[in-house]
Design an enzyme around this catalytic site. Structure first.
Site, short mmCIF file in Angstrom:
data_model
loop_
_atom_site.label_atom_id
_atom_site.label_comp_id
_atom_site.label_asym_id
_atom_site.label_seq_id
_atom_site.Cartn_x
_atom_site.Cartn_y
_atom_site.Cartn_z
N PHE A 1 -0.99 -2.00 7.83
CA PHE A 1 -0.92 -1.72 6.39
C PHE A 1 0.29 -2.47 5.85
O PHE A 1 1.42 -2.23 6.26
CB PHE A 1 -0.77 -0.23 6.11
CG PHE A 1 -0.74 0.09 4.64
CD1 PHE A 1 -1.91 0.27 3.94
CD2 PHE A 1 0.47 0.19 3.97
CE1 PHE A 1 -1.88 0.54 2.57
CE2 PHE A 1 0.51 0.46 2.61
CZ PHE A 1 -0.66 0.64 1.91
N ASP B 1 7.28 -6.12 9.53
CA ASP B 1 7.11 -5.21 8.41
C ASP B 1 7.75 -3.89 8.81
O ASP B 1 7.18 -3.11 9.57
CB ASP B 1 5.62 -5.03 8.09
CG ASP B 1 5.37 -4.10 6.91
OD1 ASP B 1 6.27 -3.33 6.56
OD2 ASP B 1 4.26 -4.14 6.36
N LYS C 1 10.56 1.51 0.83
CA LYS C 1 10.51 2.96 1.01
C LYS C 1 11.90 3.58 1.14
O LYS C 1 12.57 3.81 0.16
CB LYS C 1 9.60 3.31 2.20
CG LYS C 1 8.12 3.05 1.90
CD LYS C 1 7.22 3.59 2.97
CE LYS C 1 5.75 3.35 2.68
NZ LYS C 1 5.21 4.16 1.59
#
Length: 349
Positions: free
Chosen positions: A129, A218, A247
């Protein structure tokens, strides 16, 4: 009745009015232990006094200026990240999805500027993702992400997760003279809290070095102290060329960053990329305070300690219910339970 908000979320019938630390309070006064953390965002919980102070202090002085000017708060946070990581340079965004877009552009531009314009293809992995932009969903490639949104951006090859038998042989075979980068999450979030074994990360680093391929990590979900290291790849003792962060770096304030070596970022010159809000004074003031706190060795040691206790409890749960759960996966406080299945996954790099 037509909803005023686009119905792209399957929302729970809960609305929260305040939070403190690890707890949330709903409209009816009930309290909930927040184990979701805004999907790995609230690294320091709700209403952390140091973050509240950093935000309100900055808000009282300056909210926003364009990136055509020098932004001291941005310079300070960039210097902190460079000092604490492999990186030489940082670009700030508003979200993880935006970091994926820049990482893709940066990798392709690097090879273009080095006389290898044909090297545009990026290897990614099933279960990944990387965000929800058209580029990010093309990188992930799963049907649930891409169905109905074609034509997709070309140039991505999805492979099996690298800890499966023959995984690295498949990666070697997939890298061609058109490959510009390998993009991987050291720990998958959406894909089931799957950890890339240290030897696999080391093998990928060696393979990329041998073939002149850039390595992109990532760490949008697994970074910023969540595993007991500032970034998850540190457990393996290897570094990427480009890294995506978001995040937790803003502790709840929209913020992301792409970290890179000077070499990998060499093609990104004036005018090649930009952002209206990315790196604004508010976001960077909060991000600097978050980074200061979560990079403290004592803080990271406490994450590791609590993670070990949490894992011990989950292992005990598995022992009591072996036909329900199969294994604990993850690192530090990024943990998940794999439900029991009849099929075992072959391991090996």
């Amino acid at each position: 009745m037509i909803a005023s908000v686009l119905p792209t979320y399957n929302r729970a019938p809960l609305a929260f009015v305040r939070g403190a630390g690890s707890w949330l309070e709903a409209e009816d006064g009930r309290r909930y232990l927040d184990l979701g953390s805004g999907i790995a965002v609230n690294a320091l919980g709700h209403a952390h006094p140091a973050l509240v102070a950093a935000l309100t202090d900055q808000a009282s002085r300056l909210w926003h200026v364009s990136n055509v000017y020098t932004i001291p708060e941005q310079e300070r946070l960039a210097a902190m990240l460079v000092d604490r990581t492999f990186a030489d340079t940082v670009f700030f965004t508003n979200s993880g999805t935006e970091t994926a877009e820049l990482a893709i552009k940066m990798a392709r531009k690097f090879h273009h500027e080095n006389g290898q314009a044909e090297r545009t293809e990026i290897i990614t992995f099933e279960g990944a993702f990387h965000g929800r932009s058209t580029g990010a969903i093309a990188a992930a490639g799963s049907e649930k992400m891409v169905k109905g949104f074609g034509p997709l951006m070309p140039g991505f090859t999805q492979l099996k997760w690298p800890d499966q038998a023959g995984g690295h042989d498949a990666i070697r075979a997939a890298i061609t003279d058109r490959t510009c980068a390998v993009m991987i999450e050291p720990i998958q979030g959406e894909g089931g809290i799957r950890v890339v074994p240290d030897q696999c990360l080391k093998g990928l680093r060696d393979l990329c070095d041998t073939t002149g391929t850039l390595l992109i990590y990532d760490e949008v979900q697994c970074g910023m102290g969540r595993t007991g290291k500032l970034f998850a790849h540190e457990w393996a003792g290897v570094t990427p060329d480009i890294m995506m962060v978001a995040k937790g770096i803003g502790g709840g304030f929209p913020l992301g960053a792409v970290l890179a070596t000077e070499r990998a970022a060499s093609g990104m010159t004036a005018g090649t990329h930009g952002s209206t809000y990315g790196g604004n004074p508010l976001g960077c003031a909060v991000g600097a305070k978050v980074t200061e706190i979560v990079s403290d060795p004592a803080f990271l040691a406490e994450v590791a300690r609590k993670g070990a206790l949490f894992r011990q409890g989950l292992e005990s749960l598995i022992a009591r219910h072996p036909h329900v759960f199969e294994a604990v996966r993850g690192e530090g406080l990024m943990l998940g339970l794999k439900k029991w299945s009849r099929q075992a996954t072959p391991q090996g790099c």
